[in-house]
Design an enzyme around this catalytic site. Sequence first.
Site, PDB file in Angstrom:
ATOM      1  N   TRP A 118      47.754  45.684  36.918  1.00 35.58           N
ATOM      2  CA  TRP A 118      46.327  45.879  36.591  1.00 35.58           C
ATOM      3  C   TRP A 118      46.143  47.218  35.910  1.00 35.58           C
ATOM      4  O   TRP A 118      46.794  48.212  36.264  1.00 35.58           O
ATOM      5  CB  TRP A 118      45.488  45.850  37.877  1.00 35.58           C
ATOM      6  CG  TRP A 118      44.764  44.556  38.097  1.00 35.58           C
ATOM      7  CD1 TRP A 118      43.462  44.311  37.847  1.00 35.58           C
ATOM      8  CD2 TRP A 118      45.293  43.332  38.608  1.00 35.58           C
ATOM      9  NE1 TRP A 118      43.141  43.012  38.159  1.00 35.58           N
ATOM     10  CE2 TRP A 118      44.251  42.389  38.622  1.00 35.58           C
ATOM     11  CE3 TRP A 118      46.558  42.929  39.032  1.00 35.58           C
ATOM     12  CZ2 TRP A 118      44.425  41.076  39.057  1.00 35.58           C
ATOM     13  CZ3 TRP A 118      46.730  41.636  39.469  1.00 35.58           C
ATOM     14  CH2 TRP A 118      45.671  40.725  39.480  1.00 35.58           C
TER      15      TRP A 118
ATOM     16  N   TRP B 221      43.542  49.767  35.521  1.00 40.19           N
ATOM     17  CA  TRP B 221      43.202  51.066  36.141  1.00 40.19           C
ATOM     18  C   TRP B 221      44.009  51.326  37.396  1.00 40.19           C
ATOM     19  O   TRP B 221      44.299  52.467  37.733  1.00 40.19           O
ATOM     20  CB  TRP B 221      41.704  51.291  36.256  1.00 40.19           C
ATOM     21  CG  TRP B 221      40.872  50.574  37.286  1.00 40.19           C
ATOM     22  CD1 TRP B 221      41.125  49.369  37.866  1.00 40.19           C
ATOM     23  CD2 TRP B 221      39.624  51.057  37.833  1.00 40.19           C
ATOM     24  NE1 TRP B 221      40.093  49.055  38.717  1.00 40.19           N
ATOM     25  CE2 TRP B 221      39.164  50.066  38.731  1.00 40.19           C
ATOM     26  CE3 TRP B 221      38.843  52.198  37.673  1.00 40.19           C
ATOM     27  CZ2 TRP B 221      37.965  50.197  39.438  1.00 40.19           C
ATOM     28  CZ3 TRP B 221      37.653  52.318  38.379  1.00 40.19           C
ATOM     29  CH2 TRP B 221      37.238  51.338  39.251  1.00 40.19           C
TER      30      TRP B 221
ATOM     31  N   ASP C  99      33.974  44.428  40.736  1.00 33.60           N
ATOM     32  CA  ASP C  99      33.665  43.043  40.400  1.00 33.60           C
ATOM     33  C   ASP C  99      32.328  42.474  40.900  1.00 33.60           C
ATOM     34  O   ASP C  99      31.560  41.937  40.143  1.00 33.60           O
ATOM     35  CB  ASP C  99      34.758  42.127  40.956  1.00 33.60           C
ATOM     36  CG  ASP C  99      36.149  42.523  40.501  1.00 33.60           C
ATOM     37  OD1 ASP C  99      36.306  43.526  39.791  1.00 33.60           O
ATOM     38  OD2 ASP C  99      37.100  41.804  40.860  1.00 33.60           O
TER      39      ASP C  99
ATOM     40  N   GLU D 160      42.959  48.437  51.122  1.00 32.74           N
ATOM     41  CA  GLU D 160      42.266  48.334  49.837  1.00 32.74           C
ATOM     42  C   GLU D 160      40.892  49.020  49.918  1.00 32.74           C
ATOM     43  O   GLU D 160      40.483  49.734  49.004  1.00 32.74           O
ATOM     44  CB  GLU D 160      42.115  46.854  49.482  1.00 32.74           C
ATOM     45  CG  GLU D 160      41.641  46.596  48.070  1.00 32.74           C
ATOM     46  CD  GLU D 160      41.582  45.098  47.760  1.00 32.74           C
ATOM     47  OE1 GLU D 160      41.848  44.273  48.663  1.00 32.74           O
ATOM     48  OE2 GLU D 160      41.261  44.753  46.608  1.00 32.74           O
TER      49      GLU D 160
HETATM   50  C1  DGY Z   1      40.411  40.223  41.548  1.00 33.66           C
HETATM   51  O1  DGY Z   1      41.217  39.302  41.376  1.00 33.66           O
HETATM   52  O2  DGY Z   1      39.646  40.291  42.530  1.00 33.66           O
HETATM   53  C2  DGY Z   1      40.397  41.343  40.585  1.00 33.66           C
HETATM   54  O3  DGY Z   1      39.596  42.387  41.025  1.00 33.66           O
HETATM   55  C3  DGY Z   1      39.954  40.888  39.217  1.00 33.66           C
HETATM   56  O4  DGY Z   1      40.338  41.882  38.329  1.00 33.66           O
END
Ligand code: DGY
Length: 420
Positions: free
Chosen positions: A33, A35, A163, A390
């Site tokens: 990914w 960032w 998101d 996370e």
């Molecule tokens: C996810 O899969 O939740 C990611 O944040 C999308 O980039």
Amino acid sequence: MNSTIKFAKKTLINNRRSNYTLPTNTKLYPAQWNWDSAFIALGYSNFNLDYSFKEIETLISGQWDDGMIPHILFHIKDLNYTPNYKAWNCGGKISSSGITQPPILASILRIIIERQKFSKKKVKKYQTLILKIKKYLKWFIRYRDPKRTGLISILHPWESGYDNSPLWDKPMSKVKIDSKLNYKRKDNKIVKKSQRPLKIDYDRYVTIKNHLRQLNYDPKKLYFKSKFNVVDVGFNSLFLKALKDLDFLLKFIGKKSSFLKKYILLNESKLVKLYNSKKMKFKNKDLKNNTSVEIPSITNFFMLFADLNNNLINRELIKSLKKYSKNEKYFFPSISSKHKSFEEKRYWRGPVWVNCNWIIYQGLKNKDKKFAEIIRKKTINLVEKKKFREYYSCKSGLGMGAKNFSWTAALYLDFKLNRS
Ligand code: DGY
């Protein structure tokens, strides 16, 4: 050596594949990914500079011909992610997603180079990387602000990295869900459903993505046609800082760009207009629906990271940030816990994220050392207590989402080993 430092290094190494690092060792995010990778490179720079530059080079190797660096690079054709490489169906020699993410890479590269006290000659070695980042930032101006308004748009909530933030609730509510959707989520089988985005969010994420695909990800069309087009305060703050840091890096290699310099001034003058001094509030612009959105999100305070050339605003931002976090045991909730959209455990709707703390710490350390130090210590304590999760609850500190999360380990190392 402190055992959490050892564990942080081990976490990164365990998540490392050939020349790039997964965001976690659980199956939640089986790719590279954008960032995440930049934060991870910063973490490595504290103990293995070679891994750090490999991480960055691998990320940049996924750059599209037009300049975009995608938000996901699928180095391995793993189908166990939704939407997987086939569903995106794009990329150059590396399959990728067709959208981007905050270009924090420029700022991270500057920190690494400055800390290492590289000579000009040594920085020349990284000239190609720097010029590719320049192409990336120019891509934003060209295609995400084609009318040169001074503000950059994002065309999918995934581009922000936050998101399912309530910032997107209003613009997303206008996206009509495609009636023929056909996809199966994997994420909520790996992490508790109650901590992940809702089905209605995913239906809209996939609807927007499918539409971008129908437009062949043509950057000239997307700005005008996407079902989602938002000017976000946080994203523009990170972008402005990226431009300033790129300008610094270009000087180092004896290059300059008057085009970028002009845009820095324009972007900064427009960004401060999204902040209302009297109300101490920020506003996003929903360009698709011609309306504005005001949500108390921690990402609004990324404006501190942008190092605005305005002491008065900076002071007000700090005052407002102190108010924002006044009642919290753990810093910083991603959404103010007093706001109606706050959810203690759901992804970007309330939990504490270590990358946000790091960005704000970087913004504060030259403006309010004492407050910056409080944030540094609080983040270190939280991570040492709850390990590399996370995200965390701002109320109880509960660790949630993926375990062994790479950027939490990387930024823990950075906080711990670099006191300013
Ligand atoms: C996810 O899969 O939740 C990611 O944040 C999308 O980039």
